[in-house]
Design an enzyme around this catalytic site. Sequence first.
Site, PDB file in Angstrom:
ATOM      1  N   CYS A  79       0.833  -1.207   0.000  1.00  0.00           N
ATOM      2  CA  CYS A  79       0.000   0.000   0.000  1.00  0.00           C
ATOM      3  C   CYS A  79       0.874   1.267   0.000  1.00  0.00           C
ATOM      4  O   CYS A  79       1.496   1.566  -1.002  1.00  0.00           O
ATOM      5  CB  CYS A  79      -0.965  -0.033   1.179  1.00  0.00           C
ATOM      6  SG  CYS A  79      -2.405   1.035   0.961  1.00  0.00           S
ATOM      7  N   HIS A 167      -3.865  -5.220   0.688  1.00  0.00           N
ATOM      8  CA  HIS A 167      -3.312  -5.747   1.943  1.00  0.00           C
ATOM      9  C   HIS A 167      -3.420  -7.273   1.968  1.00  0.00           C
ATOM     10  O   HIS A 167      -4.498  -7.820   2.204  1.00  0.00           O
ATOM     11  CB  HIS A 167      -4.055  -5.151   3.144  1.00  0.00           C
ATOM     12  CG  HIS A 167      -3.730  -3.709   3.376  1.00  0.00           C
ATOM     13  ND1 HIS A 167      -2.683  -3.310   4.167  1.00  0.00           N
ATOM     14  CD2 HIS A 167      -4.309  -2.582   2.897  1.00  0.00           C
ATOM     15  CE1 HIS A 167      -2.628  -1.981   4.179  1.00  0.00           C
ATOM     16  NE2 HIS A 167      -3.607  -1.528   3.417  1.00  0.00           N
ATOM     17  N   GLU A 169      -2.234  -9.229   4.170  1.00  0.00           N
ATOM     18  CA  GLU A 169      -2.204  -9.749   5.535  1.00  0.00           C
ATOM     19  C   GLU A 169      -3.590  -9.928   6.152  1.00  0.00           C
ATOM     20  O   GLU A 169      -3.743 -10.644   7.145  1.00  0.00           O
ATOM     21  CB  GLU A 169      -1.357  -8.834   6.432  1.00  0.00           C
ATOM     22  CG  GLU A 169      -1.930  -7.443   6.697  1.00  0.00           C
ATOM     23  CD  GLU A 169      -1.604  -6.425   5.619  1.00  0.00           C
ATOM     24  OE1 GLU A 169      -1.728  -5.222   5.900  1.00  0.00           O
ATOM     25  OE2 GLU A 169      -1.228  -6.831   4.507  1.00  0.00           O
ATOM     26  N   SER A 221       1.353 -13.343  38.014  1.00  0.00           N
ATOM     27  CA  SER A 221      -0.025 -12.867  38.071  1.00  0.00           C
ATOM     28  C   SER A 221      -1.033 -14.000  37.945  1.00  0.00           C
ATOM     29  O   SER A 221      -2.223 -13.795  38.166  1.00  0.00           O
ATOM     30  CB  SER A 221      -0.274 -11.870  36.936  1.00  0.00           C
ATOM     31  OG  SER A 221      -0.244 -12.538  35.684  1.00  0.00           O
ATOM     32  N   GLY A 222      -0.558 -15.184  37.583  1.00  0.00           N
ATOM     33  CA  GLY A 222      -1.462 -16.283  37.289  1.00  0.00           C
ATOM     34  C   GLY A 222      -1.844 -16.340  35.826  1.00  0.00           C
ATOM     35  O   GLY A 222      -2.512 -17.266  35.378  1.00  0.00           O
ATOM     36  N   GLY A 223      -1.433 -15.338  35.056  1.00  0.00           N
ATOM     37  CA  GLY A 223      -1.754 -15.270  33.644  1.00  0.00           C
ATOM     38  C   GLY A 223      -0.738 -15.979  32.768  1.00  0.00           C
ATOM     39  O   GLY A 223       0.268 -16.522  33.243  1.00  0.00           O
ATOM     40  N   VAL A 224      -0.995 -15.944  31.474  1.00  0.00           N
ATOM     41  CA  VAL A 224      -0.172 -16.674  30.509  1.00  0.00           C
ATOM     42  C   VAL A 224       1.250 -16.115  30.453  1.00  0.00           C
ATOM     43  O   VAL A 224       2.235 -16.853  30.553  1.00  0.00           O
ATOM     44  CB  VAL A 224      -0.813 -16.612  29.106  1.00  0.00           C
ATOM     45  CG1 VAL A 224       0.061 -17.332  28.088  1.00  0.00           C
ATOM     46  CG2 VAL A 224      -2.211 -17.209  29.125  1.00  0.00           C
ATOM     47  N   ASP A 225       1.362 -14.795  30.270  1.00  0.00           N
ATOM     48  CA  ASP A 225       2.672 -14.199  29.987  1.00  0.00           C
ATOM     49  C   ASP A 225       3.662 -14.394  31.134  1.00  0.00           C
ATOM     50  O   ASP A 225       4.791 -14.847  30.926  1.00  0.00           O
ATOM     51  CB  ASP A 225       2.522 -12.705  29.678  1.00  0.00           C
ATOM     52  CG  ASP A 225       1.596 -12.448  28.500  1.00  0.00           C
ATOM     53  OD1 ASP A 225       1.411 -13.376  27.680  1.00  0.00           O
ATOM     54  OD2 ASP A 225       1.047 -11.339  28.400  1.00  0.00           O
ATOM     55  N   SER A 226       3.263 -14.037  32.355  1.00  0.00           N
ATOM     56  CA  SER A 226       4.202 -14.149  33.476  1.00  0.00           C
ATOM     57  C   SER A 226       4.524 -15.619  33.764  1.00  0.00           C
ATOM     58  O   SER A 226       5.654 -15.947  34.147  1.00  0.00           O
ATOM     59  CB  SER A 226       3.639 -13.463  34.728  1.00  0.00           C
ATOM     60  OG  SER A 226       2.483 -14.116  35.212  1.00  0.00           O
ATOM     61  N   SER A 227       3.557 -16.516  33.566  1.00  0.00           N
ATOM     62  CA  SER A 227       3.795 -17.944  33.831  1.00  0.00           C
ATOM     63  C   SER A 227       4.802 -18.533  32.851  1.00  0.00           C
ATOM     64  O   SER A 227       5.723 -19.270  33.240  1.00  0.00           O
ATOM     65  CB  SER A 227       2.477 -18.723  33.738  1.00  0.00           C
ATOM     66  OG  SER A 227       1.540 -18.246  34.679  1.00  0.00           O
TER      67      SER A 227
END
EC number: 6.3.5.2
Length: 509
Positions: A79, A167, A169, A221-227
């Site tokens: 584009c 585009h 994508e 935190s119990g979340g995905v990223d920190s785990s």
Amino acid sequence: MAEKIIILDFGSQYTQLIARRVRELNVYCEIHPFSKIPAFDDNVKGLILSGSPCSVRQEENPDIDLDALVGKVPILGVCYGAQLIAHKLGGEILPSEIREYGRANLSQVDQHSELMKEVNIGSQVWMSHGDTILEVPAGLKVIASTDSVRVAAFQSTEHPMWGIQFHPEVTHSDDGKKLLRNFVVHICECSQDWTPDIFVEATVEGLKERLGDDQVVLGLSGGVDSSVAAMLIHKAIGKNLHCIFVDNGLLRKNEYEDVLESYKGMGLNVKGVNASQEFYAALAGLTDPEDKRKAIGRVFIEVFDKEAHAIQNVKWLGQGTIYPDVIESVSVNGPSVTIKSHHNVGGLPEKMKMKVVEPLNTLFKDEVRRVGRTLEIDESILGRHPFPGPGLGIRILGDVTAEKVRVLQEVDHFFIKGLKDAGLYDEVWQAGAMLLPVQSVGVMGDERTYESVVALRAVASVDGMTADWCHLPYDFLAKVSNDIINRVKGVNRVVYDISSKPPATIEWE
């Protein structure tokens, strides 16, 4: 070092989506602002120039020294990127006579072009541009057209360089994946060996070398990223990683106990800290969302700092920062407007005089989950919906009290449990309830009530950058509403949020 594709960002809303599509081909890529082009080494296999809300015809348009890049690696302009290439080479760019937004179909395709192999005549593409390339200059040739756009795609006859005015994508472009595969795999000759297994192996080795015998502290935190970040660091340094899970009093019902229990089987060294009263005291009387976020962040730093200092010789702070966080912190055209304070607490490293280690800062959320599966982390953690760092503090509109938290925890419990019981939880990217600062009249048992209103929110998304509201079944919403009103004292009305992002954010504050 992995082979990589460099994407230069000119400010397009689709830039991250280009990166995601390249990553789906098991090829590593990085996004850089057009104003900060990185040095090219042997690992850089190709360059993509993104779209932009700007016009190549305007003064001070986003610009690069194309001559310095041509010939180094294959180049694909998308584009605005295509218009910039044509403009720099002497082509004619004019405002489109017809607004070229939305679906179009390719009426002519040069399938002898490497870029257009297996892209079919009649293939649907997604247009989104106000300018058009009227004439290509010498050295470029047209390789695709639509009925209204003669120069839908071009290639250089002298260098490995291509441009497209649509585009590839977005999912609306039928053969977009084929086109990107043609560029990344066949033209740039990337070997497609960037997989979760390879990422884990390389990251753990890199962490071992970088951290050595140093002590690292990380907030879970119990979340995905920190785990996932914790498990990567744990695989590298074992007992030298110290995890702290702070209960800020703004978690979901029973979450503090449930999260600590879930970490027991992972071998992590985790300490739980109940600091809810400190957070409630700091939030007392605050109603502005940004003030609440800052207060929660400040108290978290104080609590975390105190606990971290109880550990001897800590030199590193581990964080679960992911790639969209990094990209959003780097503005294409200078300082960006603050929509809300970031959930990663930025004051910690400076206050604690520690270096930061962020093993996930090159990954998108879905890639983090794939890495988590390679690490054999339980699906109850990997499949968990994102939950904001400030927790229920930004889902209670207005001031925050322990009683309001109790009410919202109960409402949220019935909503999330209902989604799981109905088999809808995994179809939703993020869900939660908001306690509104309004009361409404109701009738219960022939008596008038004047109680709180709650809003339920459930969205579908891939990485949270954009989101659409989920069309949950009416009978499900009816049951959840009935459960909440009958069983949560203080609530007599339930509404459902049907706003998309943009313009609305996922959270209400």
